[in-house]
Design a protein around this motif. Structure first.
Motif, short mmCIF file in Angstrom:
data_model
loop_
_atom_site.label_atom_id
_atom_site.label_comp_id
_atom_site.label_asym_id
_atom_site.label_seq_id
_atom_site.Cartn_x
_atom_site.Cartn_y
_atom_site.Cartn_z
N VAL A 1 7.78 7.61 5.24
CA VAL A 1 7.25 8.88 5.74
C VAL A 1 5.73 8.79 5.75
N ARG A 2 5.14 8.93 6.91
CA ARG A 2 3.69 8.82 7.07
C ARG A 2 3.06 10.20 6.96
N LEU A 3 2.11 10.34 6.04
CA LEU A 3 1.46 11.63 5.79
C LEU A 3 0.06 11.64 6.39
N PRO A 4 -0.42 12.81 6.79
CA PRO A 4 -1.78 12.89 7.33
C PRO A 4 -2.84 12.71 6.24
N ASN A 5 -4.04 12.39 6.67
CA ASN A 5 -5.13 12.08 5.74
C ASN A 5 -5.46 13.21 4.78
N SER A 6 -5.20 14.44 5.18
CA SER A 6 -5.69 15.59 4.41
C SER A 6 -4.79 16.01 3.26
N VAL A 7 -3.64 15.35 3.05
CA VAL A 7 -2.69 15.80 2.03
C VAL A 7 -3.31 15.80 0.64
N PHE A 8 -4.15 14.79 0.33
CA PHE A 8 -4.71 14.66 -1.01
C PHE A 8 -6.14 15.22 -1.10
N LYS A 9 -6.60 15.93 -0.09
CA LYS A 9 -7.92 16.54 -0.18
C LYS A 9 -7.97 17.56 -1.31
N PRO A 10 -9.14 17.74 -1.96
CA PRO A 10 -10.42 17.09 -1.68
C PRO A 10 -10.62 15.78 -2.43
N TYR A 11 -9.64 15.37 -3.27
CA TYR A 11 -9.85 14.15 -4.05
C TYR A 11 -9.96 12.93 -3.15
N SER B 1 -9.29 11.37 1.09
CA SER B 1 -9.04 11.71 2.50
C SER B 1 -8.61 10.46 3.25
N ILE B 2 -7.59 9.80 2.71
CA ILE B 2 -7.07 8.60 3.36
C ILE B 2 -5.59 8.80 3.66
N GLY B 3 -5.12 8.08 4.64
CA GLY B 3 -3.71 8.18 5.01
C GLY B 3 -2.82 7.64 3.90
N THR B 4 -1.73 8.34 3.63
CA THR B 4 -0.79 7.90 2.61
C THR B 4 0.61 7.88 3.18
N ASN B 5 1.48 7.16 2.48
CA ASN B 5 2.85 6.96 2.96
C ASN B 5 3.82 7.07 1.80
N LEU B 6 5.00 7.56 2.08
CA LEU B 6 6.07 7.64 1.09
C LEU B 6 7.10 6.59 1.44
N LEU B 7 7.23 5.58 0.58
CA LEU B 7 8.18 4.50 0.81
C LEU B 7 9.45 4.75 -0.01
N PHE B 8 10.60 4.71 0.66
CA PHE B 8 11.90 4.90 0.00
C PHE B 8 12.70 3.60 0.16
N PHE B 9 13.12 3.03 -0.98
CA PHE B 9 13.88 1.79 -0.88
C PHE B 9 14.90 1.67 -2.00
N GLU B 10 15.91 0.83 -1.75
CA GLU B 10 16.98 0.57 -2.71
C GLU B 10 17.09 -0.94 -2.93
N LYS B 11 17.22 -1.34 -4.18
CA LYS B 11 17.25 -2.76 -4.50
C LYS B 11 18.66 -3.32 -4.36
N ARG C 1 3.40 15.85 10.37
CA ARG C 1 2.16 16.38 10.96
C ARG C 1 1.78 17.71 10.32
N VAL C 2 0.50 17.97 10.31
CA VAL C 2 -0.01 19.26 9.82
C VAL C 2 0.53 20.36 10.74
N PRO C 3 0.93 21.50 10.17
CA PRO C 3 1.45 22.60 11.02
C PRO C 3 0.46 22.97 12.13
#
Length: 485
Positions: A349-359, A361-371, A384-386
């Protein structure tokens, strides 16, 4: 006075003290005081329920002994007691024998804690306000838990302390998709203030905890590690607020300091939920704990290698990683190859840069995996931002309902029935390998702005430069003639 008003009054009093400088220090000061009050209230309740129980804290250091009387010690006497008796003795509390686990909790919380307040009179005022909250009253404790969550949210704007806090909408979404059950060993190897743990506890209590035995199995299967003192203390206090009787499973340690090969089958876990530190570098020597082909000083990469190692077969993970972890050569490429070979990386899941603002402002991703089986296909989902706002911010942060569209698309526990949409697309493992294991794959459904033919644009730029040069030359002539007059 309401709990919210009591906490606001405490913060206002602290702002008058010259020793407390900034949000991070204020939160740290609040936390060790709340911790002592909460654990003492909890001890008194356990003493009534269990014969022979004794608090892990020596009698004279318990909150009830020195803080509960509103007319108790104050001023220099109070400061002297805290700085010369309370802190030194709690730091040296033995961690063996009866009640060793609870003593270890207290010892670890105070190991690197500090009293910032310099006014004993203001300290007494704060203590008296804290005494207005009864943590054995379920309603008050739940209300305070909500306020405590807001205190943790304040960390996002408290300088570097923002790295310890993951927006609760993100943690709640990840927990919801992983769906932990009581008895499954759940680890956060870089737990910060405990957001994933609290969301997992709430999730299991709402869905699966029906009996006392379920609660016991859930609590016994929790695991967490935090390297730094402030978030460790915040996390332990958070666990107490959420009814965890012994938060000794929250270790004050560096997960990466242990050699990679020393993690054996006995250390394996069913679930990893974490947002490991990224953008930072580990101290010298830490990378030597890892195999040569994974050695790096990039913290997020080391955590990813370790997570793959400690998952049980069929174990599942949800991990926050920055865009930088998705591309890159060398160690980063070998890690992604290892991930795709050892695990089914089924969703990013690709998140927009502003999710972790103000700490950050970089793009982040949620990786889901099973071993346990290699990756065949990877589904990407672009959040996407609303439309009603340009970006997330402190005043308009990401909320769990913003992620409902992704939950609806997900396809149930087995992820059946997924399909491509304007937000979702599928890439095969072979395609990723052909890209050199570059997972930084943009949404193919997004229409890029057409900026025109590059050669035509370059020609227009050169023409504009020529016109500008001609105008500058003409202006110089005009100015020169004016000076000669």
């Amino acid at each position: 006075m309401s709990v919210r008003n009591a906490v606001k009054s405490i913060q206002d009093i602290m702002r008058q003290d010259s020793g407390v400088d900034g949000d991070a220090q204020r939160i740290s000061q609040l936390c060790w005081m709340f911790f002592l009050k909460i654990i003492d209230d909890q001890d008194q309740q356990i003493e009534l329920m269990q014969d022979g129980y004794h608090s892990p804290i020596p009698a004279k250091l318990r909150w009830r002994a020195w803080a509960s009387d509103p007319e108790g010690i104050t001023g220099e006497e109070l400061l002297s007691f805290i700085n010369t008796q309370l802190f030194p003795q709690l730091k040296e509390l033995p961690t063996t024998g009866k009640q060793a686990d609870r003593r270890r909790v207290v010892h670890d919380v105070f190991e690197d804690a500090y009293n910032y307040m310099k006014s004993g009179q203001l300290m007494r005022q704060v203590i008296n306000k804290i005494n207005e909250v009864d943590f054995n009253n379920l309603v008050e404790r739940q209300h305070f838990g909500d306020i405590y969550e807001q205190i943790l949210t304040d960390l996002q704007s408290a300088g570097n302390a923002g790295e310890y806090y993951t927006p609760r909408a993100v943690t709640a979404f990840m927990v919801n998709r992983i769906d932990p059950r009581p008895g499954e060993i759940l680890l956060d190897p870089a737990c910060g203030t405990g957001g994933f743990l609290t969301c997992a506890i709430r999730h299991m209590r709402e869905r699966y905890v029906k009996k006392v035995e379920d609660e016991k199995r859930m609590q016994e299967a929790l695991r967490a590690v935090e390297k730094k003192q402030l978030p460790h203390m915040l996390c332990v206090t958070n666990m107490l607020l959420h009814g965890i009787e012994s938060p000794s499973f929250v270790r004050h340690d560096n997960t990466l300091a242990r050699p990679y090969i020393s993690y054996t089958a006995n250390d394996r876990v069913d679930i990893v939920l974490t947002n490991p530190p990224f953008g930072g570098r580990e101290e010298d020597g830490i990378e030597s704990n890892f195999p040569k082909h994974f050695q790096t000083r990039e913290t997020a990469d080391l955590f990813l290698a370790l997570i793959i190692r400690i998952l049980k077969p069929e174990g599942r993970a949800a991990v926050v990683l920055p865009d930088g972890s998705l591309f890159g050569e060398g160690v980063k490429m070998r890690l992604k190859e290892h991930l795709l070979d050892e695990c089914d990386l089924h969703t990013i899941v690709r998140l927009p840069n502003s999710v972790f603002k103000p700490y950050a402002s970089i793009g982040t991703n949620l990786l889901f995996f099973e071993k346990g089986k290699p990756t065949k296909d990877i589904w990407f989902y672009e959040h996407r931002v609303p439309d009603s706002q340009k970006a997330y911010s402190m005043t308009r942060p990401i909320r769990i309902e913003h992620l409902n569209r992704c939950i609806d698309w997900w396809g149930g526990p087995k992820r059946k029935g997924r399909g491509g949409t304007e937000f979702a697309w599928k890439v095969t493992a072979d395609e990723v390998k052909a890209r050199g294991y570059n997972l930084d794959i943009k949404n193919p459904h997004t229409v890029e702005d057409n900026h025109g033919d590059p050669e035509e644009l370059l020609a227009k730029l050169n023409e504009a430069d020529s016109q500008a040069a001609a105008l500058r030359d003409h202006l110089k002539i005009i100015l020169a003639e004016a000076l000669l007059r």
